[in-house]
Design an enzyme around this catalytic site. Structure first.
Site, PDB file in Angstrom:
ATOM      1  N   HIS A 103      -2.554  -6.172  13.412  1.00  0.00           N
ATOM      2  CA  HIS A 103      -4.027  -6.435  13.287  1.00  0.00           C
ATOM      3  C   HIS A 103      -4.594  -6.897  14.604  1.00  0.00           C
ATOM      4  CE1 HIS A 103      -7.756  -7.994  11.625  1.00  0.00           C
ATOM      5  NE2 HIS A 103      -7.581  -9.177  12.387  1.00  0.00           N
ATOM      6  N   GLU A 129     -10.766 -15.988  12.986  1.00  0.00           N
ATOM      7  CA  GLU A 129      -9.271 -15.708  12.566  1.00  0.00           C
ATOM      8  C   GLU A 129      -8.529 -16.912  13.265  1.00  0.00           C
ATOM      9  OE1 GLU A 129     -10.377 -11.019  11.742  1.00  0.00           O
ATOM     10  OE2 GLU A 129      -9.060 -11.460  13.265  1.00  0.00           O
ATOM     11  N   ASN A 184       0.210  -0.662   9.202  1.00  0.00           N
ATOM     12  CA  ASN A 184       0.039  -0.207  10.733  1.00  0.00           C
ATOM     13  C   ASN A 184       0.339  -1.243  11.861  1.00  0.00           C
ATOM     14  OD1 ASN A 184      -2.014  -2.086  10.042  1.00  0.00           O
ATOM     15  ND2 ASN A 184      -3.729  -0.653  10.585  1.00  0.00           N
ATOM     16  N   TYR A 209      -8.353 -11.317   4.286  1.00  0.00           N
ATOM     17  CA  TYR A 209      -9.015  -9.928   4.117  1.00  0.00           C
ATOM     18  C   TYR A 209     -10.177  -9.875   3.133  1.00  0.00           C
ATOM     19  CZ  TYR A 209      -5.338  -7.861   7.139  1.00  0.00           C
ATOM     20  OH  TYR A 209      -4.594  -7.665   8.182  1.00  0.00           O
ATOM     21  N   LYS A 249       2.368  -7.484  11.973  1.00  0.00           N
ATOM     22  CA  LYS A 249       2.571  -7.443  10.463  1.00  0.00           C
ATOM     23  C   LYS A 249       4.067  -7.481   9.834  1.00  0.00           C
ATOM     24  CE  LYS A 249      -1.790  -5.313   9.736  1.00  0.00           C
ATOM     25  NZ  LYS A 249      -2.870  -4.462   8.927  1.00  0.00           N
TER      26      LYS A 249
HETATM   27  P1  CMP Z   1      -6.072  -4.346  10.069  1.00  0.00           P
HETATM   28  O1  CMP Z   1      -6.669  -4.032  11.328  1.00  0.00           O
HETATM   29  O2  CMP Z   1      -5.344  -5.348   9.528  1.00  0.00           O
HETATM   30  O3  CMP Z   1      -7.791  -4.551   9.043  1.00  0.00           O
HETATM   31  C1  CMP Z   1      -7.586  -4.132   7.695  1.00  0.00           C
HETATM   32  C2  CMP Z   1      -6.714  -3.379   7.277  1.00  0.00           C
HETATM   33  O4  CMP Z   1      -6.830  -2.716   5.887  1.00  0.00           O
HETATM   34  C3  CMP Z   1      -6.264  -2.600   7.983  1.00  0.00           C
HETATM   35  O5  CMP Z   1      -5.772  -2.768   9.346  1.00  0.00           O
HETATM   36  C4  CMP Z   1      -5.483  -1.783   7.312  1.00  0.00           C
HETATM   37  O6  CMP Z   1      -3.922  -1.930   7.378  1.00  0.00           O
HETATM   38  C5  CMP Z   1      -6.152  -1.660   6.113  1.00  0.00           C
HETATM   39  N1  CMP Z   1      -6.820  -0.349   5.429  1.00  0.00           N
HETATM   40  C6  CMP Z   1      -7.858  -0.145   6.273  1.00  0.00           C
HETATM   41  N2  CMP Z   1      -8.404   1.051   5.833  1.00  0.00           N
HETATM   42  C7  CMP Z   1      -7.495   1.430   4.942  1.00  0.00           C
HETATM   43  C8  CMP Z   1      -7.274   2.375   4.051  1.00  0.00           C
HETATM   44  N3  CMP Z   1      -8.277   3.667   3.948  1.00  0.00           N
HETATM   45  N4  CMP Z   1      -6.321   2.865   3.227  1.00  0.00           N
HETATM   46  C9  CMP Z   1      -5.346   1.774   3.175  1.00  0.00           C
HETATM   47  N5  CMP Z   1      -5.325   0.537   3.921  1.00  0.00           N
HETATM   48  C10 CMP Z   1      -6.488   0.477   5.023  1.00  0.00           C
END
Ligand code: CMP
Length: 143
Positions: free
Chosen positions: A118, A129, A115, A52, A12
């Site tokens: 992904h 994807e 985070n 998403y 990311k």
């Molecule tokens: P990712 O694995 O990319 O898939 C969906 C993304 O949404 C996830 O990682 C997080 O970055 C984001 N996400 C999921 N849950 C939350 C949450 N409760 N608050 C903020 N971001 C979230």
């Protein structure tokens, strides 16, 4: 879960900006995933909304879209037996506060949205994807 051979990852924007790409790919390599396709690219706001779309009704959707389109990402196709499950174990919990030591998110993630990486959550989504980002030429012999 069906044990497929491929998964898909996005490094990311913040992890790229902070220079963590090599460190993350080192962990991926140490965990014995093979990189079968990889490129640096940028998700437009529309790309991020489409990618998403499953989260479109969630409260965090707008901040997720803004973040994911805020800079370059690196996308990759990874190969290993049981790839989806093994990669989710390697990256750790979505919330980095809950990610175990030794996981990518424990080491490199800063928040739920930012985070670091992904990882696909099923074989079916991995294939969708991969097709979202890669052309047939780039994913030679992946099915
Ligand atoms: P990712 O694995 O990319 O898939 C969906 C993304 O949404 C996830 O990682 C997080 O970055 C984001 N996400 C999921 N849950 C939350 C949450 N409760 N608050 C903020 N971001 C979230």
């Amino acid at each position: 879960m069906e044990k497929g051979k491929f998964t898909f990852t996005i490094i990311k924007p913040k992890a790229i900006k902070q220079g963590h790409m090599i460190g993350i790919f080192n962990m991926i390599d140490q965990a014995e995933f093979k990189i079968r396709a990889m490129k640096m690219t940028h998700m437009s706001i529309d790309d991020a909304k489409e990618f998403y779309s499953i989260h479109k009704d969630k409260a965090f959707f707008d901040s997720l879209i803004k973040f994911m389109s805020s800079g370059h990402v690196v996308v990759a196709v990874l190969e290993k037996e049981n790839a989806v499950e093994d990669f989710r174990n390697l990256i750790g919990s979505t919330n980095p506060a809950e990610a175990k030591p030794g996981t990518i998110r424990h080491k490199y993630a800063s928040s739920l949205t930012e985070n670091a990486v992904h990882g696909s959550d099923s074989n079916e989504n991995a294939m969708k994807e991969i097709a979202f980002f890669f052309s047939r030429r780039e994913i030679f012999n992946i099915q």
